[in-house]
Scaffold this motif. Structure first.
Motif, mmCIF file in Angstrom:
data_model
loop_
_atom_site.group_PDB
_atom_site.id
_atom_site.type_symbol
_atom_site.label_atom_id
_atom_site.label_comp_id
_atom_site.label_asym_id
_atom_site.label_seq_id
_atom_site.Cartn_x
_atom_site.Cartn_y
_atom_site.Cartn_z
ATOM 1 N N ARG A 140 76.989 22.158 8.332
ATOM 2 C CA ARG A 140 77.715 21.851 9.573
ATOM 3 C C ARG A 140 76.820 22.081 10.790
ATOM 4 N NH1 ARG A 140 81.674 25.050 8.894
ATOM 5 N NH2 ARG A 140 83.305 23.606 8.224
ATOM 6 N N VAL A 178 81.407 16.968 13.689
ATOM 7 C CA VAL A 178 81.624 17.761 12.479
ATOM 8 C C VAL A 178 83.109 17.851 12.134
ATOM 9 C CG1 VAL A 178 79.504 19.095 12.677
ATOM 10 C CG2 VAL A 178 81.576 19.894 13.830
ATOM 11 N N VAL A 238 80.834 16.977 6.081
ATOM 12 C CA VAL A 238 81.431 18.308 6.264
ATOM 13 C C VAL A 238 82.681 18.432 5.399
ATOM 14 C CG1 VAL A 238 82.483 19.888 7.915
ATOM 15 C CG2 VAL A 238 80.478 18.550 8.583
#
Length: 363
Positions: free
Chosen positions: A294, A304, A273
């Motif tokens: 994500r 995340v 991410v």
């Protein structure tokens, strides 16, 4: 039984993929007979699968030794590696001895490093028992141990003779470990194959339910992509670096928070991410792509957002750790970024921008 070939001239080898491979010996038919073999496993996996592997191998070897290592990333050290050397030497193992790595990425990495070092090189076979190891760490010949200042900093490139991926063993994985492996599956889409990413988006629930057909496809396609990359760049002088998507941030997380607190795949997930967000801020991908990635990572049960490593200067601590990463050059951090969906590039980025990304992506 499905097979993916790693093509490296005289170091080529197959990856065998199927269920119940440990219940018979056909997966090991291609191996030469030898006087001795040693199964290297850990305290978690050993009680589950050592007897099955021993039964599959007993016709090939006069003597079968077993060494059991402690379980966990925190034991990926010189001290644990020496347990393998102690067992080899105390049992009089010669240079024709074959080592079998029965376990996840830690066992595979340490067994491979031991094989590369013992008597300057003996053969070894990967029998990965985690999803992460089946789709990534068992394939390609990277072997290493950790150092307190950096992950996988001491090791060697050393190819196995064979990789045997028994899908049935994944049924005993705890959900957290299984999700950790999905991080390494997911990475292949953004860097090389958007059709595979789309497939993952449509099949995440079957994968989490351990659907056998879905698992077979995910493992095979992941190995195919890695085989294609490794076949062109065995020792990571160029293209192979793209396989480290998410790993620069992820390794910093693992080292900074303490090995074993976060699983490797969890660090990679948050790291992907961050890397995607950095790609976006550099104008390489659209914000919608970052959100898409994500969402997929979150559906896989993975984090995340990265952890805060230093309350006073979190971004500074990440940068400090990333500068000792193997991908750094003369202190300059080289990030694997997404240069448009399905295409990766390795390049530096300004510290100020990296700081912004870390501040935005940690909690």
């Amino acid at each position: 039984m499905e097979s993916v070939q790693i093509s490296l001239d005289e170091r080529s080898y197959p990856i065998l993929i199927d269920a119940s491979l440990l219940r018979g010996n056909s997966a090991f038919d291609s191996l030469p007979k030898s006087h001795a073999a040693m199964i290297v496993t850990n305290s978690a996996v050993g009680p589950l699968y050592t007897d099955a592997l021993r039964s599959a191998l007993e016709q090939k070897y006069d003597r079968l030794h077993v060494v059991v290592l402690p379980d966990g990333e925190e034991y990926k050290t010189w001290e644990t590696l020496n347990l393998i050397f102690d067992a080899l030497l105390s049992n009089g193992c010669d240079r024709k001895t074959v080592l079998f790595a029965l376990g996840g990425g830690v066992v595979g990495d340490m067994t491979g490093f031991a094989a590369a070092s013992y008597m300057r090189g003996v053969q070894f076979v990967q029998v990965p028992t985690t999803l992460l190891a089946q789709v990534d760490s068992s394939v390609g010949g990277k072997t290493a141990i950790n150092h307190p200042l950096g992950k996988n900093m001491i090791g060697a490139f050393y190819q196995p003779r064979l990789v045997v991926c028994d899908l049935e063993v994944l049924d005993t994985l705890p959900p957290r470990e299984f999700s950790s492996g999905l991080a390494e599956v997911i990475k292949y889409g953004p860097i090389a194959d958007m059709a595979f990413m789309e497939w993952l988006e449509g099949n995440m629930e079957p994968l989490l339910a351990h659907d056998r057909d879905a698992l077979a496809h995910a493992v095979r396609r992941s190995c195919e992509i890695k085989a294609w990359v490794v076949g062109q760049d065995e020792k990571e002088s160029g293209l192979r670096a793209i396989l480290n998507f998410g790993h620069t941030f992820g390794h910093a997380i693992e080292a900074g928070i303490g090995y074993g607190v976060w699983l490797h795949g969890e660090g990679v997930a948050a790291g992907m991410v961050m890397a995607a967000e950095l790609s976006c801020r550099l104008g390489l991908v659209e914000p919608a792509f970052v959100e898409r990635l994500r969402t997929l990572i979150e559906r896989a049960g993975l984090p995340v957002k990265g952890p805060v490593l230093d309350a006073a200067d979190n971004a500074g601590r990440y940068l400090e750790l990333m500068r000792v990463d193997k991908k750094s050059e003369a202190g300059e951090i080289r990030f694997v970024l997404i240069d448009g969906p399905g295409k990766a590039v390795t390049r530096p980025a300004p510290d100020t921008l990296v700081r912004e990304v870390i501040d935005a992506c940690c909690a």
